[in-house]
Design an enzyme around this catalytic site. Structure first.
Site, PDB file in Angstrom:
ATOM      1  N   TYR A  50      37.384  33.639  39.457  1.00  0.00           N
ATOM      2  CA  TYR A  50      36.833  34.989  39.897  1.00  0.00           C
ATOM      3  C   TYR A  50      36.712  34.809  41.676  1.00  0.00           C
ATOM      4  O   TYR A  50      35.739  35.696  42.128  1.00  0.00           O
ATOM      5  CB  TYR A  50      35.460  35.345  39.111  1.00  0.00           C
ATOM      6  CG  TYR A  50      35.852  35.933  38.097  1.00  0.00           C
ATOM      7  CD1 TYR A  50      36.753  37.411  37.928  1.00  0.00           C
ATOM      8  CD2 TYR A  50      35.088  35.607  36.876  1.00  0.00           C
ATOM      9  CE1 TYR A  50      36.716  37.855  36.675  1.00  0.00           C
ATOM     10  CE2 TYR A  50      35.445  36.195  35.520  1.00  0.00           C
ATOM     11  CZ  TYR A  50      36.223  37.392  35.482  1.00  0.00           C
ATOM     12  OH  TYR A  50      36.450  38.078  34.422  1.00  0.00           O
ATOM     13  N   PHE A  58      27.154  40.707  42.583  1.00  0.00           N
ATOM     14  CA  PHE A  58      26.796  40.000  41.068  1.00  0.00           C
ATOM     15  C   PHE A  58      27.839  38.921  40.708  1.00  0.00           C
ATOM     16  O   PHE A  58      27.706  38.587  39.441  1.00  0.00           O
ATOM     17  CB  PHE A  58      27.706  41.477  40.249  1.00  0.00           C
ATOM     18  CG  PHE A  58      29.242  41.842  40.285  1.00  0.00           C
ATOM     19  CD1 PHE A  58      30.099  40.967  39.924  1.00  0.00           C
ATOM     20  CD2 PHE A  58      29.322  42.923  41.173  1.00  0.00           C
ATOM     21  CE1 PHE A  58      31.481  41.190  40.208  1.00  0.00           C
ATOM     22  CE2 PHE A  58      30.538  43.240  41.146  1.00  0.00           C
ATOM     23  CZ  PHE A  58      31.853  42.473  40.926  1.00  0.00           C
ATOM     24  N   ARG A  86      45.938  46.952  30.245  1.00  0.00           N
ATOM     25  CA  ARG A  86      44.884  47.815  30.885  1.00  0.00           C
ATOM     26  C   ARG A  86      44.464  49.060  30.320  1.00  0.00           C
ATOM     27  O   ARG A  86      43.283  49.461  30.161  1.00  0.00           O
ATOM     28  CB  ARG A  86      45.132  47.916  32.441  1.00  0.00           C
ATOM     29  CG  ARG A  86      45.023  46.722  33.076  1.00  0.00           C
ATOM     30  CD  ARG A  86      45.391  46.871  34.728  1.00  0.00           C
ATOM     31  NE  ARG A  86      44.400  47.570  35.555  1.00  0.00           N
ATOM     32  CZ  ARG A  86      43.412  46.992  36.000  1.00  0.00           C
ATOM     33  NH1 ARG A  86      42.908  45.910  35.573  1.00  0.00           N
ATOM     34  NH2 ARG A  86      42.344  47.510  36.456  1.00  0.00           N
ATOM     35  N   THR A  92      36.680  49.466  33.498  1.00  0.00           N
ATOM     36  CA  THR A  92      35.800  48.134  33.656  1.00  0.00           C
ATOM     37  C   THR A  92      34.356  48.557  33.182  1.00  0.00           C
ATOM     38  O   THR A  92      33.554  48.140  32.531  1.00  0.00           O
ATOM     39  CB  THR A  92      35.517  47.913  35.316  1.00  0.00           C
ATOM     40  OG1 THR A  92      36.979  47.642  35.932  1.00  0.00           O
ATOM     41  CG2 THR A  92      34.548  46.742  35.349  1.00  0.00           C
ATOM     42  N   ARG A 103      36.918  48.104  25.352  1.00  0.00           N
ATOM     43  CA  ARG A 103      35.601  48.187  26.300  1.00  0.00           C
ATOM     44  C   ARG A 103      34.928  49.376  25.457  1.00  0.00           C
ATOM     45  O   ARG A 103      33.500  49.322  25.351  1.00  0.00           O
ATOM     46  CB  ARG A 103      35.718  48.119  27.529  1.00  0.00           C
ATOM     47  CG  ARG A 103      36.240  46.944  28.150  1.00  0.00           C
ATOM     48  CD  ARG A 103      36.368  47.011  29.758  1.00  0.00           C
ATOM     49  NE  ARG A 103      36.729  45.860  30.024  1.00  0.00           N
ATOM     50  CZ  ARG A 103      37.431  45.560  31.297  1.00  0.00           C
ATOM     51  NH1 ARG A 103      37.804  46.651  31.926  1.00  0.00           N
ATOM     52  NH2 ARG A 103      37.436  44.235  31.908  1.00  0.00           N
ATOM     53  N   ASN A 113      31.368  43.189  29.819  1.00  0.00           N
ATOM     54  CA  ASN A 113      32.219  44.088  29.386  1.00  0.00           C
ATOM     55  C   ASN A 113      33.455  43.820  28.492  1.00  0.00           C
ATOM     56  O   ASN A 113      34.377  44.213  28.426  1.00  0.00           O
ATOM     57  CB  ASN A 113      32.896  44.934  30.455  1.00  0.00           C
ATOM     58  CG  ASN A 113      33.912  43.991  31.669  1.00  0.00           C
ATOM     59  OD1 ASN A 113      33.595  42.672  30.960  1.00  0.00           O
ATOM     60  ND2 ASN A 113      34.210  44.380  32.873  1.00  0.00           N
TER      61      ASN A 113
HETATM   62  P1  CMP Z   1      36.563  41.691  34.829  1.00  0.00           P
HETATM   63  O1  CMP Z   1      37.796  43.010  34.783  1.00  0.00           O
HETATM   64  O2  CMP Z   1      36.673  40.538  34.318  1.00  0.00           O
HETATM   65  O3  CMP Z   1      36.696  41.604  36.369  1.00  0.00           O
HETATM   66  C1  CMP Z   1      35.652  41.263  37.210  1.00  0.00           C
HETATM   67  C2  CMP Z   1      34.398  41.144  36.432  1.00  0.00           C
HETATM   68  O4  CMP Z   1      33.141  41.261  37.245  1.00  0.00           O
HETATM   69  C3  CMP Z   1      34.386  42.580  35.517  1.00  0.00           C
HETATM   70  O5  CMP Z   1      35.317  42.524  34.660  1.00  0.00           O
HETATM   71  C4  CMP Z   1      32.931  42.344  34.996  1.00  0.00           C
HETATM   72  O6  CMP Z   1      32.550  41.364  34.065  1.00  0.00           O
HETATM   73  C5  CMP Z   1      32.122  41.984  36.461  1.00  0.00           C
HETATM   74  N1  CMP Z   1      31.617  42.967  37.339  1.00  0.00           N
HETATM   75  C6  CMP Z   1      32.355  43.999  37.758  1.00  0.00           C
HETATM   76  N2  CMP Z   1      31.497  44.868  38.376  1.00  0.00           N
HETATM   77  C7  CMP Z   1      30.402  44.475  38.264  1.00  0.00           C
HETATM   78  C8  CMP Z   1      29.269  45.058  38.480  1.00  0.00           C
HETATM   79  N3  CMP Z   1      29.087  46.104  39.326  1.00  0.00           N
HETATM   80  N4  CMP Z   1      27.902  44.621  38.080  1.00  0.00           N
HETATM   81  C9  CMP Z   1      28.050  43.275  37.361  1.00  0.00           C
HETATM   82  N5  CMP Z   1      29.358  42.804  37.028  1.00  0.00           N
HETATM   83  C10 CMP Z   1      30.272  43.716  37.388  1.00  0.00           C
END
Ligand code: CMP
Length: 142
Positions: A50, A58, A86, A92, A103, A113
């Site tokens: 990441y 976050f 997707r 998300t 989701r 998520n």
């Molecule tokens: P993912 O699609 O795996 O990509 C990045 C991850 O960061 C996302 O899913 C969530 O698990 C996390 N994420 C994204 N936006 C937020 C947020 N606003 N607050 C906390 N976690 C987040």
């Protein structure tokens, strides 16, 4: 042909949704699950995977979450695989996810998520390569 990576994340693992999610994937014509493994990410693994989010507020929470238990990583191959996955995964934020998406069905919050899906064909290649060697990929009919 595209590749995309799905991760079944710790919250979905803890709730026992591996089978539910795999069953949705198996029903998608033309999407081949070419790699599948259960792994526990180290904090370094999660920080690297990441890295693009490292400046986000976050980020620390995300690393904690992704390392708190095992996950299942799935490499998926097919025509238009990234956009198709997707669509199947949903937004998300599960509150904004369409009915019937993974989701909407299984996620709690924008942070926890349930699953990850690659966001572009380029990242699909990078992310599948993060977890699998090319020689590990097995196709259903090739
Ligand atoms: P993912 O699609 O795996 O990509 C990045 C991850 O960061 C996302 O899913 C969530 O698990 C996390 N994420 C994204 N936006 C937020 C947020 N606003 N607050 C906390 N976690 C987040």
């Amino acid at each position: 042909m595209e590749r995309t990576l799905m991760i079944i994340k710790p919250d979905a693992m803890e709730k026992g949704h591996i089978g539910d999610i795999l069953s949705i994937l198996e029903k998608q014509p033309g999407l081949d699950l070419i790699g599948l493994r259960k792994v526990k990410l180290s904090p370094d693994d999660a920080r690297h995977f990441y890295a693009i989010h490292k400046e986000r507020p976050f980020f620390g929470e995300l690393v904690q979450y992704m390392t708190r238990g095992p996950v299942v990583v799935i490499a998926i191959e097919g025509e238009n695989a990234v956009a198709r996955m997707r669509g199947i995964i949903g937004a998300t934020n599960p509150k904004e996810a369409a009915e019937g998406t993974i989701r909407k069905l299984y996620a709690e919050s924008i942070g926890e998520n349930a699953v990850h899906g690659s966001d572009s064909p380029e990242n699909g290649l990078v992310e599948t390569g993060f977890f699998f060697f090319e020689r590990e990929f097995l196709r259903l009919r090739k």
